[in-house]
Design a protein around this motif. Structure first.
Motif, PDB file in Angstrom:
ATOM      1  N   GLN A 157      -3.076  -6.856   9.423  1.00  0.00           N
ATOM      2  CA  GLN A 157      -2.791  -5.551   8.564  1.00  0.00           C
ATOM      3  C   GLN A 157      -2.916  -5.664   6.967  1.00  0.00           C
ATOM      4  OE1 GLN A 157      -1.635  -2.835   9.798  1.00  0.00           O
ATOM      5  NE2 GLN A 157      -2.188  -3.491  11.827  1.00  0.00           N
ATOM      6  N   PRO A 158      -3.632  -4.909   6.177  1.00  0.00           N
ATOM      7  CA  PRO A 158      -4.065  -4.408   5.126  1.00  0.00           C
ATOM      8  C   PRO A 158      -2.930  -5.373   3.911  1.00  0.00           C
ATOM      9  CG  PRO A 158      -4.324  -2.373   6.272  1.00  0.00           C
ATOM     10  CD  PRO A 158      -3.354  -3.325   7.397  1.00  0.00           C
ATOM     11  N   PRO A 159      -3.341  -6.350   3.436  1.00  0.00           N
ATOM     12  CA  PRO A 159      -2.404  -6.948   2.385  1.00  0.00           C
ATOM     13  C   PRO A 159      -2.080  -6.524   1.745  1.00  0.00           C
ATOM     14  CG  PRO A 159      -5.080  -7.624   1.792  1.00  0.00           C
ATOM     15  CD  PRO A 159      -4.723  -6.585   2.980  1.00  0.00           C
ATOM     16  N   LEU A 160      -0.631  -6.674   0.785  1.00  0.00           N
ATOM     17  CA  LEU A 160       0.597  -6.438  -0.235  1.00  0.00           C
ATOM     18  C   LEU A 160       0.227  -6.909  -1.311  1.00  0.00           C
ATOM     19  CD1 LEU A 160       2.211  -6.621   2.266  1.00  0.00           C
ATOM     20  CD2 LEU A 160       3.446  -6.347   0.823  1.00  0.00           C
ATOM     21  N   VAL A 161      -0.644  -5.722  -2.407  1.00  0.00           N
ATOM     22  CA  VAL A 161      -1.136  -7.041  -3.529  1.00  0.00           C
ATOM     23  C   VAL A 161       0.368  -6.309  -4.913  1.00  0.00           C
ATOM     24  CG1 VAL A 161      -3.319  -6.217  -5.683  1.00  0.00           C
ATOM     25  CG2 VAL A 161      -3.487  -6.301  -3.000  1.00  0.00           C
TER      26      VAL A 161
ATOM     27  N   PRO B  84       0.485   7.587   2.641  1.00  0.00           N
ATOM     28  CA  PRO B  84       1.848   7.813   2.375  1.00  0.00           C
ATOM     29  C   PRO B  84       2.250   6.655   1.346  1.00  0.00           C
ATOM     30  CG  PRO B  84       0.762   6.810   4.366  1.00  0.00           C
ATOM     31  CD  PRO B  84       0.003   6.716   3.812  1.00  0.00           C
ATOM     32  N   ALA B  85       3.531   6.831   0.161  1.00  0.00           N
ATOM     33  CA  ALA B  85       3.997   6.403  -1.575  1.00  0.00           C
ATOM     34  C   ALA B  85       5.228   6.395  -1.148  1.00  0.00           C
ATOM     35  CB  ALA B  85       2.910   7.327  -2.382  1.00  0.00           C
ATOM     36  N   LEU B  86       5.682   5.636  -1.667  1.00  0.00           N
ATOM     37  CA  LEU B  86       7.397   5.155  -1.764  1.00  0.00           C
ATOM     38  C   LEU B  86       7.362   5.073  -3.466  1.00  0.00           C
ATOM     39  CD1 LEU B  86      10.097   5.023  -0.835  1.00  0.00           C
ATOM     40  CD2 LEU B  86       9.189   2.273  -0.657  1.00  0.00           C
ATOM     41  N   PHE B  87       8.011   5.672  -4.053  1.00  0.00           N
ATOM     42  CA  PHE B  87       8.596   5.510  -4.906  1.00  0.00           C
ATOM     43  C   PHE B  87      10.397   5.001  -4.625  1.00  0.00           C
ATOM     44  CE2 PHE B  87       5.278   8.283  -5.848  1.00  0.00           C
ATOM     45  CZ  PHE B  87       4.833   8.270  -7.121  1.00  0.00           C
TER      46      PHE B  87
ATOM     47  N   LEU C 273       1.161   2.893  -0.769  1.00  0.00           N
ATOM     48  CA  LEU C 273       0.954   3.062  -2.406  1.00  0.00           C
ATOM     49  C   LEU C 273       2.771   2.375  -2.462  1.00  0.00           C
ATOM     50  CD1 LEU C 273       0.166   3.056  -4.846  1.00  0.00           C
ATOM     51  CD2 LEU C 273       0.908   5.186  -5.446  1.00  0.00           C
ATOM     52  N   VAL C 274       3.016   2.094  -3.433  1.00  0.00           N
ATOM     53  CA  VAL C 274       4.286   1.815  -3.250  1.00  0.00           C
ATOM     54  C   VAL C 274       4.863   1.249  -4.942  1.00  0.00           C
ATOM     55  CG1 VAL C 274       6.604  -0.170  -3.529  1.00  0.00           C
ATOM     56  CG2 VAL C 274       5.182   0.165  -1.958  1.00  0.00           C
ATOM     57  N   CYS C 275       5.602   2.115  -5.657  1.00  0.00           N
ATOM     58  CA  CYS C 275       5.568   2.229  -7.158  1.00  0.00           C
ATOM     59  C   CYS C 275       7.076   2.196  -7.435  1.00  0.00           C
ATOM     60  CB  CYS C 275       5.683   3.872  -7.581  1.00  0.00           C
ATOM     61  SG  CYS C 275       3.618   4.021  -7.321  1.00  0.00           S
ATOM     62  N   VAL C 276       7.487   0.559  -8.432  1.00  0.00           N
ATOM     63  CA  VAL C 276       8.660   0.395  -8.702  1.00  0.00           C
ATOM     64  C   VAL C 276       9.328  -0.034  -9.600  1.00  0.00           C
ATOM     65  CG1 VAL C 276      10.446  -1.476  -8.761  1.00  0.00           C
ATOM     66  CG2 VAL C 276       8.072  -2.175  -6.737  1.00  0.00           C
TER      67      VAL C 276
ATOM     68  N   ALA D  94      13.207  -2.012   1.368  1.00  0.00           N
ATOM     69  CA  ALA D  94      12.782  -1.463   1.710  1.00  0.00           C
ATOM     70  C   ALA D  94      11.046  -1.580   1.709  1.00  0.00           C
ATOM     71  CB  ALA D  94      12.887  -0.356   0.086  1.00  0.00           C
ATOM     72  N   VAL D  95      11.156  -2.313   1.261  1.00  0.00           N
ATOM     73  CA  VAL D  95       9.073  -2.509   1.778  1.00  0.00           C
ATOM     74  C   VAL D  95       8.650  -2.863   2.914  1.00  0.00           C
ATOM     75  CG1 VAL D  95       7.075  -4.336   0.677  1.00  0.00           C
ATOM     76  CG2 VAL D  95       9.345  -3.406  -1.190  1.00  0.00           C
ATOM     77  N   CYS D  96       9.737  -3.796   3.412  1.00  0.00           N
ATOM     78  CA  CYS D  96       9.578  -4.145   4.620  1.00  0.00           C
ATOM     79  C   CYS D  96       9.494  -3.113   5.879  1.00  0.00           C
ATOM     80  CB  CYS D  96      10.126  -5.007   5.445  1.00  0.00           C
ATOM     81  SG  CYS D  96      10.063  -6.452   4.805  1.00  0.00           S
ATOM     82  N   LYS D  97       9.834  -1.822   5.545  1.00  0.00           N
ATOM     83  CA  LYS D  97      10.543  -0.498   6.243  1.00  0.00           C
ATOM     84  C   LYS D  97       9.575   0.425   6.345  1.00  0.00           C
ATOM     85  CE  LYS D  97      13.693   2.567   8.203  1.00  0.00           C
ATOM     86  NZ  LYS D  97      15.521   2.865   7.516  1.00  0.00           N
ATOM     87  N   PHE D  98       8.914   0.621   5.225  1.00  0.00           N
ATOM     88  CA  PHE D  98       7.820   1.095   4.607  1.00  0.00           C
ATOM     89  C   PHE D  98       6.318   0.862   4.881  1.00  0.00           C
ATOM     90  CE2 PHE D  98       4.568   2.615   1.212  1.00  0.00           C
ATOM     91  CZ  PHE D  98       4.865   3.940   1.777  1.00  0.00           C
ATOM     92  N   VAL D  99       5.872  -0.346   5.080  1.00  0.00           N
ATOM     93  CA  VAL D  99       4.800  -1.138   5.902  1.00  0.00           C
ATOM     94  C   VAL D  99       4.848  -1.502   7.366  1.00  0.00           C
ATOM     95  CG1 VAL D  99       4.484  -1.955   3.049  1.00  0.00           C
ATOM     96  CG2 VAL D  99       5.347  -3.072   5.159  1.00  0.00           C
TER      97      VAL D  99
END
Length: 351
Positions: A98-102, A291-294, A193-196, A341-346
Motif C-alpha cells: 500500500q502507498p507509504p505514509l509521508v 479522501p482527506a482527514l482534518f 491526505l491527513v492534516c493535523v 485515527a490515522v490507522c482507521k483512516f488509511v
C-alpha cells in the motif's frame, strides 16, 4: 531504520540538529468528551469508517508528473521559478504494498518529531513510513525562499527521487499546509491526505511566532562555556519573552553545537522574512477530491467551524475530527488516539 540524508554537509552558518515540535496555540476551541466527527453541512463531512473511494494506482511516470507539476502555474502561488532543494529524510520499511505514509512536520520542527509514532504505524499498518525535514529545518539545506510553493516542490522532488507514484501525506501545522498545497497541485500523487491541527486559512490570530523569533534571535551564548550550562543560559534569556516552560523547551530543541559554538539549527532569517506567507494559505480554485482527514485537538483553535466552508470547497471529501484533551500538538498530547485515527483512516475498505 536507515536514514538517508541527501542534503550537503552543513556550513558554519548551517548547524545540524535534534528534534522539536510546534507549540500550543493561544486560544482554545473547547473541550470534547470523545473522539467525534463534526458535520459541516452540505454532506461534506463523513464519519470515520464510512466507505471511501478505493486507491487509484494507474499513474503516469513520477518524473514526468513532477516536471508537469512544476510547469503548471496555480492561482495564488508565486509566479517566479522555484528550485526544489534535496530534503533530509528517514525511512522505516514495511512489508505492505500500500502507498507509504509521508510525515511533514510543523514550523520549528524536524523529522524526529514522528520517529516513535512512525515505528508504531509501521507495526500496525505494515506500510513504509517516511519522515521528512522541511527546508531550513532539521538536516535539510538552508534556502532564502520559504513558501508553500517551494516546500511542496521539495516534497514532490523527494517522492520522484524515491520513485513513489502514490503516497499518504500526513502533515502537522506548517507541514499540513504544505501537504494541502501538494494535494491541490497533484491529485494523482496523493492517495490520502491527513492534516493535523491545521486548515487552509489564515492562522496569525492563534500564533505568537513573531515573539518567538525575536526572543530566539536575541539569545547570546558565549563561546567556550560548558554544554551543561548552555541550555540553562539560553532558557533564562528566553524566559522574559516566553512564559510557558513547554514552549521554551520546544524552542530549545533547535539549539545545537556546531563549529565550536551553539547555534539555532532552524533558519530564523528565512522564517522571519516569510512569516506572513507561512501564516496564510495560497488562493486555489482547484480542489482535491481524494479522501482527506482534518484531525484537530479539542483544546486547539487551528480548526474551527469558521474554517469548514473553505475546507469543503477545497477538499469536498473531507472528514473533520477532534481528539479529546489534545492541543495543537495532537500527536504528542494523545499519541495513542492519534495513531488509532490515522490507522482507521488509511485502512483498506472492507471487501
Amino acid at each position: 531504520m536507515a536514514e538517508a540524508r541527501v542534503s550537503p554537509a552543513p556550513s558554519p552558518s548551517r548547524p545540524a540538529g535534534r528534534e522539536s515540535v510546534w507549540p500550543r496555540p493561544l486560544r482554545s476551541f473547547g473541550p470534547v468528551v470523545s473522539l467525534v466527527t463534526h458535520q459541516a453541512g452540505l454532506g461534506m463531512l463523513r464519519a470515520l469508517g464510512c466507505p471511501r473511494a478505493p486507491p487509484r494506482w494507474a499513474q503516469p511516470p513520477p518524473l514526468r508528473r513532477w516536471r508537469a507539476g512544476l510547469a503548471r502555474e496555480r492561482k495564488g502561488l508565486a509566479s517566479h521559478a522555484v528550485t526544489p532543494v534535496p530534503l533530509s529524510y528517514a525511512v522505516l520499511d514495511g512489508p505492505s504494498p500500500q502507498p507509504p505514509l509521508v510525515f511533514l512536520h510543523g514550523l520549528f520542527g524536524s523529522k524526529s518529531n514522528f520517529q516513535s509514532l512512525a515505528k508504531k504505524l509501521v507495526a500496525q499498518t505494515g506500510r513504509k513510513v517516511l519522515t521528512v525535514d522541511a527546508r531550513n529545518h532539521g538536516n535539510s539545506p538552508y534556502s532564502s525562499l520559504m513558501t508553500y510553493e517551494a516546500m511542496s516542490a521539495d516534497v514532490r522532488l523527494l517522492l520522484c527521487q524515491l520513485h513513489l507514484q502514490r503516497c499518504v501525506l500526513v502533515g502537522h501545522s506548517m507541514g499540513g499546509k504544505t501537504a494541502m498545497v501538494l494535494a491541490l497541485q497533484e491529485l494523482e500523487l496523493v492517495d490520502r491526505l491527513v492534516c493535523v491541527d491545521m486548515s487552509p486559512s489564515e492562522t496569525t490570530a492563534v500564533t505568537s511566532f513573531q515573539s518567538f523569533l525575536t526572543a530566539m534571535k536575541a539569545v547570546d551564548i558565549p563561546r567556550g562555556i560548558p554544554c551543561s550550562t548552555t541550555r540553562r543560559l539560553a532558557e533564562e534569556q528566553l524566559r522574559p519573552a516566553i512564559q510557558e516552560p513547554a514552549i521554551r523547551q520546544f524552542l530549545l530543541t533547535n539549539l545545537v553545537y556546531t563549529e565550536d559554538q551553539f547555534m539555532w539549527r532552524v533558519n530564523l532569517e528565512a522564517v522571519s522574512q516569510h512569516l506572513k506567507e507561512l501564516m496564510g494559505f495560497p488562493d486555489f480554485q482547484t480542489s482535491y477530491t481524494g479522501p482527506a482527514l482534518f484531525l484537530g485537538g479539542s483544546r486547539s483553535g487551528y480548526i474551527s467551524s469558521d474554517d469548514y466552508p473553505e475546507i469543503e470547497r477545497l477538499f469536498p471529501e473531507a472528514e473533520i475530527q477532534y481528539v479529546p484533551d489534545a492541543g495543537h500538538w495532537v500527536h504528542a498530547d494523545q499519541p495513542q488516539e492519534f495513531i488509532a485515527a490515522v490507522c482507521k483512516f488509511v485502512a483498506p475498505p472492507p471487501a
